[in-house]
Design an enzyme around this catalytic site. Structure first.
Site, PDB file in Angstrom:
ATOM      1  N   ASP A 710       0.872  -1.168   0.000  1.00 50.27           N
ATOM      2  CA  ASP A 710       0.000   0.000   0.000  1.00 50.27           C
ATOM      3  C   ASP A 710       0.916   1.228   0.000  1.00 50.27           C
ATOM      4  O   ASP A 710       2.131   1.110   0.179  1.00 50.27           O
ATOM      5  CB  ASP A 710      -0.953  -0.015   1.204  1.00 50.27           C
TER       6      ASP A 710
HETATM    7  C1  GAL Z   1      -3.945   4.140  -0.312  1.00 50.94           C
HETATM    8  C2  GAL Z   1      -5.045   3.107  -0.250  1.00 50.94           C
HETATM    9  C3  GAL Z   1      -4.886   2.029  -1.268  1.00 50.94           C
HETATM   10  C4  GAL Z   1      -4.465   2.499  -2.620  1.00 50.94           C
HETATM   11  C5  GAL Z   1      -3.492   3.665  -2.570  1.00 50.94           C
HETATM   12  C6  GAL Z   1      -3.263   4.354  -3.894  1.00 50.94           C
HETATM   13  O1  GAL Z   1      -4.209   5.205   0.532  1.00 50.94           O
HETATM   14  O2  GAL Z   1      -5.057   2.505   1.006  1.00 50.94           O
HETATM   15  O3  GAL Z   1      -6.048   1.250  -1.303  1.00 50.94           O
HETATM   16  O4  GAL Z   1      -5.483   2.553  -3.462  1.00 50.94           O
HETATM   17  O5  GAL Z   1      -3.827   4.624  -1.618  1.00 50.94           O
HETATM   18  O6  GAL Z   1      -4.035   5.467  -4.047  1.00 50.94           O
END
Ligand code: GAL
Length: 768
Positions: A710
């Site tokens: 993530d």
């Molecule tokens: C994070 C989120 C993820 C992913 C990532 C990219 O904050 O937890 O699911 O999508 O951003 O935007």
């Protein structure tokens, strides 16, 4: 000759539709959106058949969200769609068709007042809602004189990074909402409530109140949501959505509530496998604490379940049932099969969903016979403590009962029973990811047992060095698979190029979350990745406005894997048309607690629903040559302090509940990419947890795809690489990788192994 990777390298404009037409937010996708929304909304209450509204019924539309309609959540759930069809839009169409008559002055008043506070219609939903606006007495009286029915839409926003709380305006009604609903109940003969939200809000106020005649849980239904709501309320669509979560009498009744906010550093999963209906159906004191059970949802017609027959062939139990539409309008029903395993030494939930299938649209009088197959091995329980056999899935001896029906409580028990004379070990595994700080867990009688505390082991993974030799002449990536192998291609990469593959780069296209890949010298394209579960999230400024699909919970409530697959396919066509290669969807964590701020991005409290729906969506996405990224692996069930919060969970609950959906999806759909989560599991960040990413995911389940962190995970990059996390997003820690390579903490083979998985993903992507 056109380059194989022209989409990614040159951002070409090439529509993916038939006849060369653009598909992004096209009519067919809008229609699918509306169909899916109509199948996943759940009719919770319908006293005296007030719904569907009668032909020409006079209605007054209350509630800000009639116009300020919440179509999606925030964060990775945002989609900047070209438009949003609001509830008012939906009813205006029905009015043109002569189906209802709207009290217009009220709707005009709402529109003007919302405009004054900057809440006029906007297609971009990344702002907070305002509290209910006040309705002047004379206008209210005029509405009540005109209309017999008030329809009030109550909206809520959800967004990653924040959890829901038991406060007014969030889990509870705000004072203004409460006052408005009181007033409606006093003044209108019929009050219909539409819940426009991705959370399981408190339901006691509408269960208890007789004056509230009907309630539709409409979820966050995407850009066509308002039309789907009007379709259902007017009877053009017969609701067939069923709950994928239990709505308890009070938030306190969930076994997860007491410990949810105990600490920002950890969450103890003391309820163990007794999550959602597994708790409410099993623990005697909990049984009566349910307002709406798992699997529940009303229809405008009735169905009978007849000819129930089960049999097994030693490997599968097959349950057959004939469903007949005994009412007067066409409709769909969901057949749900639950299994009650013997309590034995391990203890079991009273019922566990074992299979499900939705019928076709059945006309009045029409019948359909369905056969549902249940692998007997899927009924086994994981013995983490060695009560029978340590680290094994065990089918305990005794009688397995089967229940067939339309909700966990509305079932008929089959006469057939699966009887096992002896315990059967279905899979011998190794103890992995066991707790180090969780002290106790719930048993099936509601008492607790103590857990032995272990320690996390350190691993020294030895990735085998590749024997491939780089050919004498340098060659480009697009020759892989033609004249050279991927291993040979990797052999010609420099260490520095391998290091660069392990991290994310800036976006090269319209996505706003960065890219992966990218070795210019050898023609490896930068492949832009993009959020998220509810549709392609583009940078607003780029002017591409894609379809905003219903949220995952709504898709779960369709109980229709075909819909999930069609959305996956259609969404992927929009992704590839816009020259993106990875779609960060679907989200599939378990709804452990109603307070998790991201539940709307996930399907259900049940792993079978989550796994089957995700597998279907993944199949749809990959069929178009786009990489999905199922997320967040695993136990991302709380948003507060999500980068550090430790999910302390027993190995049994981890395997049977929190990993099971991922396991089903990995085995059935073979996703090309999995996103690891922010949180820790039993004292280690998931991104750096070798037992999870290599031990379970790759060695046990045979996963061959890539993994991506993530965004901005907190474990050191070197540890993440060694654990089996292939890409660190949005940027890596290249200096530390270089230093580790130099010191021998990592070796070239570690980098090559990850590089291979990343490049394989890129090779899978659809080209021009
Ligand atoms: C994070 C989120 C993820 C992913 C990532 C990219 O904050 O937890 O699911 O999508 O951003 O935007």
């Amino acid at each position: 000759m056109t380059s194989k990777y022209a989409r990614f390298l040159y951002q070409i404009c090439k529509p993916t539709g038939e006849d060369g037409k653009l598909v992004t937010a096209c009519k067919a996708h809008a229609e699918l959106c509306r169909t899916a929304a109509g199948e996943g909304m759940v009719l919770l209450k319908n006293s005296n058949g007030v719904l569907p509204l009668k032909q020409g019924e006079k209605i007054a539309l209350f509630g800000n969200s009639t116009i300020d309609y919440v179509k999606c959540g925030g964060g990775s759930g945002i989609v900047h769609s070209p438009y949003i069809r609001t509830v008012l839009d939906g009813f205006k169409i029905k009015e043109q068709e002569g189906k209802v008559s709207i009290f217009k002055p009220l709707s005009e008043y709402y529109a003007n007042e919302l405009k004054k506070v900057g809440r006029e219609f906007m297609p971009h939903q990344d702002y907070a809602l305002v509290d209910e606006i006040d309705i002047p007495d004379d206008l209210f009286r005029a509405a009540a004189d005109f209309a017999e029915t008030a329809v009030i839409t109550v909206g809520r926003l959800s967004e990653e990074g924040t959890d829901h709380t038991v406060t007014k305006g969030d889990f509870l009604l705000s004072e203004k909402e409460e006052a408005l609903i009181d007033r409606l109940c006093r003044s209108f003969k019929k009050v219909v409530v539409v819940l426009d939200m991705g959370i399981m809000i408190d339901s006691s106020w509408f269960v208890e109140r007789e004056e509230i005649s009907a309630v539709l849980l409409a979820w966050l239904a995407g850009m066509e949501g308002g039309l789907a709501i009007a379709d259902i309320l007017c009877g053009d669509v017969n609701p067939s959505g069923k709950l994928v979560d239990t709505l308890a009498k009070s938030f306190d009744d969930y076994p997860t509530t007491a410990g949810f906010n105990e600490s920002e550093d950890y969450v103890d999963y003391t309820e163990d496998i007794y999550v959602g209906y597994r708790y409410f159906e099993t623990i005697p004191e909990a049984y009566n604490r349910v307002n709406y059970p798992f699997g529940y949802g009303l229809s405008y017609t009735d169905f009978s379940f007849e000819g129930i027959h089960c049999a097994d062939d030693g490997k599968f139990v097959t349950a057959c049932v004939t469903v007949t539409n005994t009412g007067s309008v066409a409709g769909k029903e969901v057949v749900q099969v639950y299994c009650g395993a013997p309590q034995g030494l391990l203890g079991k939930p009273a019922k566990v969903l074992a299979a499900f299938k939705k019928t076709d649209l059945l006309k009045p009088g029409e019948a359909q016979t369905l056969a549902l197959r249940i692998p007997i091995s899927s009924l086994a329980s994981y013995d983490d403590l060695g009560k029978i056999q340590k680290a094994a899935y065990v089918l305990e001896k005794g009688e397995y009962r089967f229940y067939i029906g339309s909700s966990v409580r509305d079932v008929i028990e089959a006469r057939y029973r699966l009887v096992l004379e002896d315990n059967v070990i279905t899979e011998q595994l190794e103890t992995r990811c066991a707790p180090i700080a969780l002290k106790k867990r719930m048993l099936s009688d509601g008492s607790f047992e103590e857990l032995p505390l272990g320690e996390n082991k350190t691993y020294n993974p030895q990735n085998p060095a590749s024997t491939a030799k780089a050919p004498e002449e340098e060659f480009m990536f697009d020759k892989v698979g033609e004249t050279v192998t991927l291993d040979e291609f990797i052999a010609q990469l420099t260490d520095e190029e391998l290091v660069e593959l392990q991290e994310g780069h800036d976006s090269t296209g319209i996505g706003d979350t960065g890219s992966i890949g990218g070795i210019k010298r050898l023609g490896v394209p930068y492949v832009t990745v993009s959020d998220g579960p509810a549709g392609l999230r583009t940078s607003r400024e780029c002017g591409i406005l894609p379809t905003a699909w219903p949220c995952e919970t709504l898709i779960g409530c369709t109980w229709n894997t075909d819909i999930a697959e069609r959305i996956g396919k259609a969404g992927a066509l929009e992704v590839i048309e816009n020259n993106l290669g990875v779609w960060l969807a679907p989200g599939m964590n378990i709804h452990r607690s109603p307070f998790c701020g991201r539940n709307f991005e996930y399907y259900s409290e049940d792993p079978l629903i989550s796994g089957k729906m995700a597998a279907a969506e993944v199949k749809g996405i990959q069929s178009q040559g786009v990489a999905p990224s199922i997320k967040h692996f695993a136990c991302n069930n709380k948003e507060t302090n999500r980068s550090y919060s430790d999910s302390r969970v027993s190995e049994r609950a981890l395997r049977e509940i929190y990993l099971k959906g991922f396991e089903i999806c990995v085995k059935e759909a073979k996703p090309w990419l999995i996103m690891t989560s922010y949180n820790q599991i039993n004292g280690e960040h998931t991104t750096a947890k070798y037992e999870l990413l290599t031990g379970i995911l790759r060695n046990e389940w045979g996963y061959e795809g890539a993994t991506v962190s993530d965004w901005d995970t907190k474990a050191p990059h070197v540890k993440e690489l060694l654990a089996g996390n292939d890409i660190k997003m949005p940027k890596g820690e290249k200096d530390s990788l270089r230093a580790a390579l130099e010191s021998g903490e990592i070796c070239r083979a570690d980098l090559e192994n990850s590089a291979k998985r990343i490049l394989e993903l890129i090779l899978n992507l659809a080209q021009v």
